[in-house]
Scaffold this motif. Structure first.
Motif, PDB file in Angstrom:
ATOM      1  N   ASP A  11       0.789  -1.215  -0.197  1.00 16.26           N
ATOM      2  CA  ASP A  11      -0.082   0.109   0.042  1.00 16.26           C
ATOM      3  C   ASP A  11       0.758   1.159  -0.085  1.00 16.26           C
ATOM      4  OD1 ASP A  11      -2.381  -1.591   0.051  1.00 16.26           O
ATOM      5  OD2 ASP A  11      -2.204  -1.432   2.172  1.00 16.26           O
ATOM      6  N   LYS A  12       0.256   2.307  -0.465  1.00 19.96           N
ATOM      7  CA  LYS A  12       1.019   3.737  -0.433  1.00 19.96           C
ATOM      8  C   LYS A  12       1.921   3.883   0.583  1.00 19.96           C
ATOM      9  CE  LYS A  12       0.338   8.319  -2.037  1.00 19.96           C
ATOM     10  NZ  LYS A  12      -0.519   9.289  -2.737  1.00 19.96           N
ATOM     11  N   ARG A  13       1.225   3.915   1.899  1.00 25.04           N
ATOM     12  CA  ARG A  13       1.739   4.557   3.090  1.00 25.04           C
ATOM     13  C   ARG A  13       2.401   3.165   3.805  1.00 25.04           C
ATOM     14  NH1 ARG A  13       1.351   9.171   5.059  1.00 25.04           N
ATOM     15  NH2 ARG A  13       1.176   8.409   7.321  1.00 25.04           N
ATOM     16  N   LEU A  14       2.389   2.165   3.454  1.00 26.64           N
ATOM     17  CA  LEU A  14       3.181   0.980   4.406  1.00 26.64           C
ATOM     18  C   LEU A  14       4.368   0.954   3.793  1.00 26.64           C
ATOM     19  CD1 LEU A  14       0.086  -1.279   4.652  1.00 26.64           C
ATOM     20  CD2 LEU A  14       0.936   0.172   6.081  1.00 26.64           C
ATOM     21  N   TYR A  15       5.158   0.492   4.801  1.00 29.18           N
ATOM     22  CA  TYR A  15       6.608   0.070   4.360  1.00 29.18           C
ATOM     23  C   TYR A  15       7.021  -1.137   5.233  1.00 29.18           C
ATOM     24  CZ  TYR A  15       6.707   5.009   2.552  1.00 29.18           C
ATOM     25  OH  TYR A  15       6.714   6.158   1.932  1.00 29.18           O
ATOM     26  N   GLN A  16       8.068  -1.718   4.650  1.00 29.15           N
ATOM     27  CA  GLN A  16       8.702  -2.782   5.372  1.00 29.15           C
ATOM     28  C   GLN A  16      10.017  -2.386   5.948  1.00 29.15           C
ATOM     29  OE1 GLN A  16       9.642  -6.214   2.785  1.00 29.15           O
ATOM     30  NE2 GLN A  16       9.277  -7.676   4.651  1.00 29.15           N
ATOM     31  N   ALA A  17      10.159  -2.550   7.096  1.00 29.79           N
ATOM     32  CA  ALA A  17      11.385  -2.380   8.061  1.00 29.79           C
ATOM     33  C   ALA A  17      12.041  -3.535   8.023  1.00 29.79           C
ATOM     34  CB  ALA A  17      11.196  -1.405   9.269  1.00 29.79           C
ATOM     35  N   VAL A  18      13.275  -3.997   7.770  1.00 32.52           N
ATOM     36  CA  VAL A  18      13.864  -5.140   8.247  1.00 32.52           C
ATOM     37  C   VAL A  18      15.001  -4.800   9.104  1.00 32.52           C
ATOM     38  CG1 VAL A  18      14.985  -7.240   7.376  1.00 32.52           C
ATOM     39  CG2 VAL A  18      12.939  -6.087   6.175  1.00 32.52           C
ATOM     40  N   VAL A  19      15.229  -5.538  10.205  1.00 33.89           N
ATOM     41  CA  VAL A  19      16.373  -5.435  10.867  1.00 33.89           C
ATOM     42  C   VAL A  19      17.197  -6.641  11.109  1.00 33.89           C
ATOM     43  CG1 VAL A  19      17.343  -4.906  13.348  1.00 33.89           C
ATOM     44  CG2 VAL A  19      15.359  -3.626  12.209  1.00 33.89           C
ATOM     45  N   VAL A  20      18.258  -6.800  10.759  1.00 38.76           N
ATOM     46  CA  VAL A  20      19.151  -7.777  10.854  1.00 38.76           C
ATOM     47  C   VAL A  20      20.292  -7.557  11.710  1.00 38.76           C
ATOM     48  CG1 VAL A  20      20.431  -9.722   9.302  1.00 38.76           C
ATOM     49  CG2 VAL A  20      18.418  -8.641   8.400  1.00 38.76           C
ATOM     50  N   ALA A  21      20.463  -8.587  12.463  1.00 36.92           N
ATOM     51  CA  ALA A  21      21.655  -8.365  13.445  1.00 36.92           C
ATOM     52  C   ALA A  21      21.802  -9.565  14.220  1.00 36.92           C
ATOM     53  CB  ALA A  21      21.349  -7.362  14.506  1.00 36.92           C
ATOM     54  N   PRO A  22      23.135  -9.816  14.878  1.00 36.91           N
ATOM     55  CA  PRO A  22      23.408 -10.918  15.680  1.00 36.91           C
ATOM     56  C   PRO A  22      22.560 -11.115  16.655  1.00 36.91           C
ATOM     57  CG  PRO A  22      25.247  -9.966  15.174  1.00 36.91           C
ATOM     58  CD  PRO A  22      24.263  -8.770  14.552  1.00 36.91           C
ATOM     59  N   ASP A  23      21.979 -12.119  17.160  1.00 37.18           N
ATOM     60  CA  ASP A  23      20.730 -12.305  18.417  1.00 37.18           C
ATOM     61  C   ASP A  23      21.270 -11.782  19.444  1.00 37.18           C
ATOM     62  OD1 ASP A  23      18.637 -12.739  19.686  1.00 37.18           O
ATOM     63  OD2 ASP A  23      19.014 -14.966  20.162  1.00 37.18           O
ATOM     64  N   GLN A  24      20.962 -11.001  20.214  1.00 39.81           N
ATOM     65  CA  GLN A  24      21.279 -10.562  21.666  1.00 39.81           C
ATOM     66  C   GLN A  24      19.904 -10.107  22.322  1.00 39.81           C
ATOM     67  OE1 GLN A  24      23.105  -6.390  21.183  1.00 39.81           O
ATOM     68  NE2 GLN A  24      23.269  -6.886  19.132  1.00 39.81           N
ATOM     69  N   ARG A  25      20.020 -10.099  23.707  1.00 32.74           N
ATOM     70  CA  ARG A  25      18.921  -9.771  24.534  1.00 32.74           C
ATOM     71  C   ARG A  25      18.707  -8.230  24.311  1.00 32.74           C
ATOM     72  NH1 ARG A  25      16.000 -11.230  28.919  1.00 32.74           N
ATOM     73  NH2 ARG A  25      17.056 -13.318  29.036  1.00 32.74           N
ATOM     74  N   GLY A  26      17.278  -7.665  24.218  1.00 31.25           N
ATOM     75  CA  GLY A  26      16.944  -6.321  24.262  1.00 31.25           C
ATOM     76  C   GLY A  26      16.787  -6.117  22.508  1.00 31.25           C
ATOM     77  N   LEU A  27      17.302  -6.850  21.606  1.00 32.69           N
ATOM     78  CA  LEU A  27      17.235  -6.405  20.433  1.00 32.69           C
ATOM     79  C   LEU A  27      15.945  -5.936  19.716  1.00 32.69           C
ATOM     80  CD1 LEU A  27      18.417  -6.005  17.572  1.00 32.69           C
ATOM     81  CD2 LEU A  27      18.231  -8.575  17.168  1.00 32.69           C
ATOM     82  N   LEU A  28      14.894  -6.857  20.147  1.00 35.65           N
ATOM     83  CA  LEU A  28      13.497  -6.470  19.626  1.00 35.65           C
ATOM     84  C   LEU A  28      12.922  -5.371  20.233  1.00 35.65           C
ATOM     85  CD1 LEU A  28      10.978  -7.201  18.246  1.00 35.65           C
ATOM     86  CD2 LEU A  28      10.424  -8.699  19.964  1.00 35.65           C
ATOM     87  N   SER A  29      13.052  -5.086  21.600  1.00 34.63           N
ATOM     88  CA  SER A  29      12.496  -4.017  22.288  1.00 34.63           C
ATOM     89  C   SER A  29      12.991  -2.721  21.745  1.00 34.63           C
ATOM     90  CB  SER A  29      12.629  -4.167  23.628  1.00 34.63           C
ATOM     91  OG  SER A  29      13.945  -4.108  24.153  1.00 34.63           O
ATOM     92  N   LYS A  30      14.579  -2.624  21.639  1.00 32.41           N
ATOM     93  CA  LYS A  30      15.261  -1.314  20.960  1.00 32.41           C
ATOM     94  C   LYS A  30      14.897  -1.086  19.673  1.00 32.41           C
ATOM     95  CE  LYS A  30      18.879  -1.811  24.687  1.00 32.41           C
ATOM     96  NZ  LYS A  30      18.218  -2.688  25.495  1.00 32.41           N
ATOM     97  N   ALA A  31      14.627  -2.118  18.858  1.00 34.82           N
ATOM     98  CA  ALA A  31      14.321  -1.792  17.397  1.00 34.82           C
ATOM     99  C   ALA A  31      12.900  -1.270  17.348  1.00 34.82           C
ATOM    100  CB  ALA A  31      14.367  -3.188  16.601  1.00 34.82           C
ATOM    101  N   ALA A  32      12.141  -2.081  17.994  1.00 35.15           N
ATOM    102  CA  ALA A  32      10.621  -1.431  17.834  1.00 35.15           C
ATOM    103  C   ALA A  32      10.670   0.102  18.520  1.00 35.15           C
ATOM    104  CB  ALA A  32       9.629  -2.442  18.756  1.00 35.15           C
ATOM    105  N   GLY A  33      11.272   0.296  19.609  1.00 28.88           N
ATOM    106  CA  GLY A  33      11.435   1.627  20.145  1.00 28.88           C
ATOM    107  C   GLY A  33      11.989   2.710  19.375  1.00 28.88           C
ATOM    108  N   VAL A  34      13.038   2.347  18.592  1.00 24.71           N
ATOM    109  CA  VAL A  34      13.774   3.180  17.440  1.00 24.71           C
ATOM    110  C   VAL A  34      12.575   3.421  16.323  1.00 24.71           C
ATOM    111  CG1 VAL A  34      15.348   3.549  15.623  1.00 24.71           C
ATOM    112  CG2 VAL A  34      16.220   2.601  18.027  1.00 24.71           C
ATOM    113  N   LEU A  35      11.713   2.624  16.117  1.00 21.80           N
ATOM    114  CA  LEU A  35      10.887   2.985  14.952  1.00 21.80           C
ATOM    115  C   LEU A  35       9.569   3.841  15.621  1.00 21.80           C
ATOM    116  CD1 LEU A  35      10.145  -0.660  13.534  1.00 21.80           C
ATOM    117  CD2 LEU A  35      11.539   1.204  12.477  1.00 21.80           C
TER     118      LEU A  35
END
Length: 827
Positions: A619-643
């Protein structure tokens, strides 16, 4: 109506001051009435006292300013005062009638009447006209004519009022043929604007379909001798008591005004419990059920009355002398004048399957069933034998596969008690309000909607009859204190046997109802790459591929009939993948291996650095954000927080970990404008992972800045209504050593980041996540591994109570506002 002097003031005026005191103390007297609660002055008594108070003021004021029997002036009430239905905060509709008096005299009398009312802050809808002027305005506008039909003499020249009342009714009867099309068009436009009372969470009980305005429409058609309003209080009326339905709406409207202190006609959720208590109905769900019932009674009455009126209007030209044809549709069933009626030789008292032939003909043709036919069937049709004849089941399936017309026929039969004869179990779900905010229909209407949706899948499955019957019965177990899937399966067995189905088909129907939530629950909450997940589904369905396919179609129809946004391409792909894998397992084929991560992602992670990509979506206003990184604690929360800190709203997310590489895929949209550059997101995420910035702290600080202002500060221009639905935390078993947590809550700024941060603080590892947002609601599912100190609980596959409590404590610290801790549902 006998006039009595209401209590206008605490003081006792002398005869010389009595008239002026009564006029000046109107507002104070109204406040005194409102101060008396429903236990002292119930809804009907408040309306009566409220009306008498205003009529006393008007008659007293009329005498004071010279509006007498021979003055050439009359005060005429219209609207709710004319109907003796005046409630607090509703408009006072008045017409000052005169017989061609001089302009100066009219102005003087009008000012003397209107200004005191304005000074008392009375909401006034007023006009000043002669009888001929009023008739002219009413003849040019349907709404104006309907308003004057409620006219009632209050004070002054009673003969003048009588001339108007008689004249407007005569004019209405004479002009109804030319006005009828406009009347129907305006009625349908009002319904489109205000919706149906029966199916709105916050219905408009005045203007909505099935509301008080529709009762007034029925009265207007009765005045024109085009429809019968029905005997007042007739309790055995097969269409339901119109008088009782009207009284319920009037009582709810009275209490709504008293509770809200405003002229509301929308029954907002924030007032529902107080209204229910005042009317001794129960709780807000009982109130919703009562409103649904009366709304359906009135809306069906209006539909029938408009059809009857249209057929009763005199015809012109050739059609006036041509006999209306009778077109046979089935044995004993005829189309006559655009309605389904019984043939002249039909004998319903000795033909138990006639009812279903009539219903099937109505659904198949889209023609309504005549009221006279419904009444005759209700009075004379015998009960169907058990088991049903094959013809009856065939006609039921014809009825249920007619698409949207199926809903109208079920509604018609249900309003007249005929549907309950066919399915006595229906009573428990009739008008039953949903408990889940994603449902937009009452339970019985949801079942009818699911049947209508299932029609499009009938060619996709081998057993279309089971699909349709499963759609009709899948929630039949609701409304009772039991698991509705288990109880529904038992009821499906009972109903299927009564319908005359083969025992093997009855068994399949029961399994459909028992497992109608299975595919959605597994697809949205468990790892489809795990062979144990697929094995559990196959075991539940006893390896039956036919049952699997029918259940697949039922799952989609059920979701589509639940509400907007409940079914999506993402969910369809998950359920479809589960069905594909389950079918392979049932056929003895090897299950596909878990899809490896995209080589591009693995190559990006090879340098053990963080990579962020932002790609345009479908859709026009939708985007796919992909985060690739070595697995580590806190990665998901911090990635969602930055977004979130970059004003990107997360609509869905999935997290997968393989060979130490974590790939987080988010579907996002910017709150406004364009999204930030991927490079900026990457830099912020690196700083957050390295501890140079506190993403979660920044989120909490920004969220606290958006809290409502303290008492005493200026409110915002637009009022904010917070949802009363509490958050829910649900626990499910996953693979050994893993648990599934589903969180349903109202969405807010940075919620995904805060929730994942809370799980990380609780010491759990997130194996994978499936996140979805529908409107203002989120449904987030996390697969977690318990902290190391709970190894015993992991081995048992169950969380210890202390561990579960600790995790819930961390989650609730995010989900609950500090002053709103009560009411949270934990399952």
């Amino acid at each position: 109506m006998t006039q009595r002097e209401p209590d206008m003031s605490d003081r006792s005026p002398t005869p010389a001051t009595k008239t002026k005191a009564a006029a000046s103390d109107l507002a104070a007297a109204k406040e005194k009435l409102l101060a008396r609660g429903p236990t002292e002055l119930d809804s009907a008594a408040l309306r009566e006292a409220w009306g008498e108070l205003h009529e006393f003021w008007l008659t007293t004021k009329a005498s004071e300013i010279g509006i007498t029997a021979d003055s050439g002036f009359a005060i005429v009430a219209t609207g709710s005062l004319g109907r003796r239905e005046l409630v607090p905060y509703s408009d006072l509709d008045l017409l000052l009638l005169h017989d061609d008096q001089p302009t100066d005299a009219v102005r003087e009398v009008a000012d003397s009447l209107w200004y005191p009312l304005w000074d008392a802050n009375i909401r006034l809808d007023h006009s000043v006209r002669t009888v001929s002027q009023t008739l002219e305005v009413a003849g040019a506008d349907v709404s104006a004519c309907l308003a004057v039909l409620d006219a009632r003499h209050i004070a002054g020249d009673e003969k003048l009022s009588a001339r108007l009342i008689e004249g407007i009714r005569r004019q209405w009867r004479a002009g109804i043929r030319s006005l009828f099309g406009e009347l129907v068009e305006e009625t349908h436009a009002r319904w489109r604007r205000s919706g149906e009372i029966a199916h709105r969470a916050e219905p408009d009980i005045k203007m909505g379909r099935g509301g008080l305005r529709d009762v007034q429409l029925l009265d207007a058609l009765a005045v024109a001798h085009l429809a019968d309003r029905g005997a007042p209080g007739q309790s055995d009326d097969p269409l339901g008591s119109l008088t009782g339905a009207e009284l319920t709406l009037l009582n709810v409207r009275t209490e709504l005004h008293r509770v809200s202190g405003r002229g509301h006609d929308l029954v907002l959720a924030q007032f529902a419990d107080e209204i229910s208590a005042a009317l001794q109905i129960g709780d807000r769900f009982d109130l919703s059920r009562a409103l649904s019932d009366v709304g359906r009674t009135i809306s069906y009455r209006v539909d029938a009355a408009l059809r009857t009126a249209g057929n009763a209007l005199p015809r012109r030209g050739v059609s006036a002398i041509r006999r209306r044809p009778r077109r046979p549709l089935d044995e004993g069933v005829v189309d006559f004048g655009g309605e389904i009626v019984l043939a002249r030789d039909a004998r319903p008292q000795s033909d138990p399957t006639l009812l279903l032939r009539v219903a099937a003909a109505s659904a198949a043709t889209g023609l309504p069933i005549a009221v006279s036919t419904l009444s005759r069937l209700a009075d004379t049709a015998p009960e169907l034998p058990s088991p049903w004849p094959r013809e009856a089941l065939d006609n039921l399936l014809v009825l249920l596969t007619a698409g949207p017309d199926t809903i109208a026929v079920i509604e018609t039969l249900d309003r007249t008690g005929l549907w309950g004869r066919l399915f006595p179990e229906w009573g428990a779900v009739r008008d039953l309000p949903p408990r889940d905010v994603v449902h937009i229909w009452t339970v019985d209407r949801h079942l009818a909607e699911t049947v209508s949706r299932a029609r499009i899948f009938t060619t996709r499955v081998a057993r279309s009859d089971l699909l349709i019957l499963g759609a009709l019965l899948h929630d039949i177990g609701k409304g009772r204190d039991a698991d509705h899937c288990v109880l529904g399966a038992q009821l499906a067995t009972q109903i299927g046997t009564r319908l005359g189905m083969w025992p093997s088909d009855v068994d399949l129907l029961s399994k459909l109802v028992l497992h109608h939530l299975l595919l959605a629950k597994v697809a949205f909450r468990q790892d489809l790459n795990d062979p144990a997940t697929i094995a559990a589904v196959c075991e539940a369905l006893e390896g039956d591929p036919v049952l699997l396919d029918v259940l697949h179609a039922l799952t989609e129809a059920d979701s589509l009939a639940t509400g907007p946004g409940v079914w999506s391409d993402w969910k369809a792909s998950l359920v479809g993948d589960l069905v594909r894998r389950s079918r392979m397992a049932m056929n003895g084929e090897a299950l596909p291996e878990a899809d490896p991560l995209d080589p591009e992602y693995i190559a990006l992670a090879a340098d053990r650095k963080v990579h962020v990509e932002l790609r345009p979506g479908k859709d026009k206003r939708l985007y796919q954000a992909v985060v690739v990184a070595p697995d580590q604690r806190g990665l998901l929360s911090k990635a969602a927080g930055v977004l979130a800190l970059n004003s990107l709203r997360v609509h869905s997310a999935s997290v997968n970990i393989q060979d130490g590489v974590a790939v987080s895929e988010f579907v996002v949209s910017p709150h406004f404008g364009s999204p930030p550059a991927a490079g900026l997101l990457r830099q912020q995420l690196i700083r957050a992972l390295g501890g140079q910035s506190d993403v979660l702290g920044a989120l909490e600080q920004r969220a606290s800045a958006t809290q409502p202002k303290p008492v005493g500060e200026a409110p915002t221009a637009v009022p904010v209504h917070h949802s009363s639905a509490p958050p829910r935390i649900l626990w499910f078993d996953g693979t050994p050593g893993r648990l599934i947590i589903e969180i349903r809550a109202n969405d807010r700024f940075g919620l995904l980041a805060l929730l994942t941060g809370a799980l990380e603080r609780a010491g759990v590892n997130i194996d994978w996540a499936k996140v979805s947002t529908r409107g203002s609601m989120v449904d987030d599912v996390f697969c977690i591994a318990l902290p190391a100190r709970s190894a015993a609980a992991k081995a048992a596959g169950e969380p210890g109570s202390s561990t579960r409590t600790a995790i819930e404590h961390h989650l609730l610290s995010v989900l609950q506002a500090p002053a709103a801790s009560e009411g949270t549902a934990l399952v």
